[in-house]
Design a protein around this motif. Sequence first.
Motif, mmCIF file in Angstrom:
data_model
loop_
_atom_site.group_PDB
_atom_site.id
_atom_site.type_symbol
_atom_site.label_atom_id
_atom_site.label_comp_id
_atom_site.label_asym_id
_atom_site.label_seq_id
_atom_site.Cartn_x
_atom_site.Cartn_y
_atom_site.Cartn_z
ATOM 1 N N THR A 246 -41.157 -4.961 8.621
ATOM 2 C CA THR A 246 -40.411 -5.833 9.531
ATOM 3 C C THR A 246 -41.148 -7.176 9.660
ATOM 4 O OG1 THR A 246 -39.944 -3.822 10.782
ATOM 5 C CG2 THR A 246 -39.391 -5.912 11.839
ATOM 6 N N GLU B 97 -32.152 -8.460 3.172
ATOM 7 C CA GLU B 97 -33.020 -7.668 4.051
ATOM 8 C C GLU B 97 -33.620 -6.460 3.352
ATOM 9 O OE1 GLU B 97 -31.169 -6.705 7.746
ATOM 10 O OE2 GLU B 97 -30.639 -8.774 8.178
ATOM 11 N N ASP B 98 -33.209 -6.232 2.112
ATOM 12 C CA ASP B 98 -33.659 -5.015 1.429
ATOM 13 C C ASP B 98 -34.228 -5.305 0.043
ATOM 14 O OD1 ASP B 98 -31.352 -5.846 0.215
ATOM 15 O OD2 ASP B 98 -30.154 -4.098 0.782
ATOM 16 N N GLY C 259 -35.544 -6.002 6.848
ATOM 17 C CA GLY C 259 -34.743 -6.777 7.791
ATOM 18 C C GLY C 259 -34.371 -6.004 9.032
ATOM 19 N N GLU D 136 -32.245 -2.743 8.893
ATOM 20 C CA GLU D 136 -32.697 -1.661 8.014
ATOM 21 C C GLU D 136 -33.116 -0.421 8.815
ATOM 22 O OE1 GLU D 136 -33.219 -1.707 4.328
ATOM 23 O OE2 GLU D 136 -31.560 -3.017 4.844
#
Lengths: 95, 452
Positions: B79, B195-196, B206, B209
């Motif tokens: 994160t 985000e991945d 992200g 997630e």
Amino acid sequence: MTNKSKNTAVITVVGRDRVGIIAGVAGLLASRQINIKDISQTILDDVFTMIMLVDLAGSRFDIKELAGCLDALGSDLGVSIRIQHADIFDAMHRI
Amino acid sequence: MYSDFEILETIRMFQEQHLDVRTITMGISLYDCATASSKETCRRIYDKICGKAENLIRVGEDISREYGIPIINKRIAVTPISLIAASGETEDYTVYARALDRAASSVGVNFIGGFSALVHKGLTRSDHHLLSAIPEALATTDLVCSSVNLATSRTGINMDAVALMGKIILETARKTADRNAWGCCKLVVFANAPEDNPFMAGAFTGPGEPECAINVGVSGPGVIKTALEAVRGRDLGVVAETIKRAAFKITRVGQLVAQEASRRLHVPFGIIDLSLAPTPVVGDSIARILEEFGLETCGAWGTTAALAMLNDAVKKGGTMASSFVGGLSGAFIPVSEDEGMIAAVTSGCLSLEKLEAMTSVCSVGIDMVAIPGDVSASTISAIIADEMAIGTFNNKTTAVRIIPVPGKKVGDTVHYGGLLGSAPIVAVNPASSADFIGRGGRIPAPIHSMRN
């Protein structure tokens, strides 16, 4: 992945042809209770190529351990020996 | 069961065409590590990463051995630290970078991403602390990667942050000048950051997630190149079809590895990233694929068209092979990491301007480009602004990972070794953009109708 292929591996031997390649590989497998299900052999571009489909179900050895043994045998015979789980071929060539 | 041809085709992909899984990246959420004490937060971060990723390396190596698939990197993405450190008492965020570095080193991964901030609309107090810690964090850690999202298609471009990042990139270069500004290799800015994404330097986990996920990045430029060699002179429809077929097979390898890793680590499978990622090794180059289309050199007119087609065909083949595709997914064009790109830049056929044009049709952006160390912060910000505009206004991800190398001039080459390769210094347009960058503010989000 299907259970059928769970214990199936593909062994490929590539290198210069000489006496005793098949005997060497088959002997190693037999001594470890590994059954050969299929075998084919060709000379491709002057290179000896053998492909074996083997069943590891009856053996206490796993692919990692076998890879080490086959590596060593390959160096003795002057050929390259690979073992790979059959799932990789399923993934690539079967939908 | 399988034909000899099928088996030998697969073996050759691994042995001769450098097919590999580029990375298994474990995404780990750090939300539950946030406390008011930075010391306690760092302890929790370290413990959580070491717990979740304890078996990552071993499982990766087991899969590699059993399936005969080279798996090059195992990595961790967390994160964004600006979200985790916000309530801590310290303003010096380098402590978090060092905690990440220690954790990455303990579990044995080769990079950890997530020293990051999402500032596309504005900066929080925490984002300010994170950004100002980036140069020192990258200079004093080995494995930590940093990324900053500066723009999205929904919010527009945060030009204040763009201006700031120009200075931060220069400062990072200065602090790692003894290693040819190596710190900048670990720092990337984004528009529309995924985000991945499993690839460094831009991997982070992200806000949307799960607790933990396995994301896998495949590669395989050599496989595509070899497939295209067999259809030389045929029309472009055949080329597209050939790329799709090869991309399908490559992606299936990634899917298999991802499923196995997910099962053995008891962590949900996230996505496959369909990127074609080059390495400096001969036979593993994106530029050489473009040349296989019929271009004398990458950078010649026609390069953008060829790249657009390559990128699209890879996605079409890949999406058929995996139900969950994400990350960056496309062709990467990092200069220093691609033997053909290096040759094209060195021969003068590939300029920074042409690279910019290429980024409008592929993932990811101006990547691993070394420029003279005396380029001003405002010019670096302006390069970033152009790249952010391409992403924001075309609804795609774009990025900039640029390396202003202190003391180096056009004609010099810097060497980083390993996958990062070596980079010829590229010329930068000398005209000033200082007043434009000096304005600050935000570039409004583009209109999402009347698209032309």
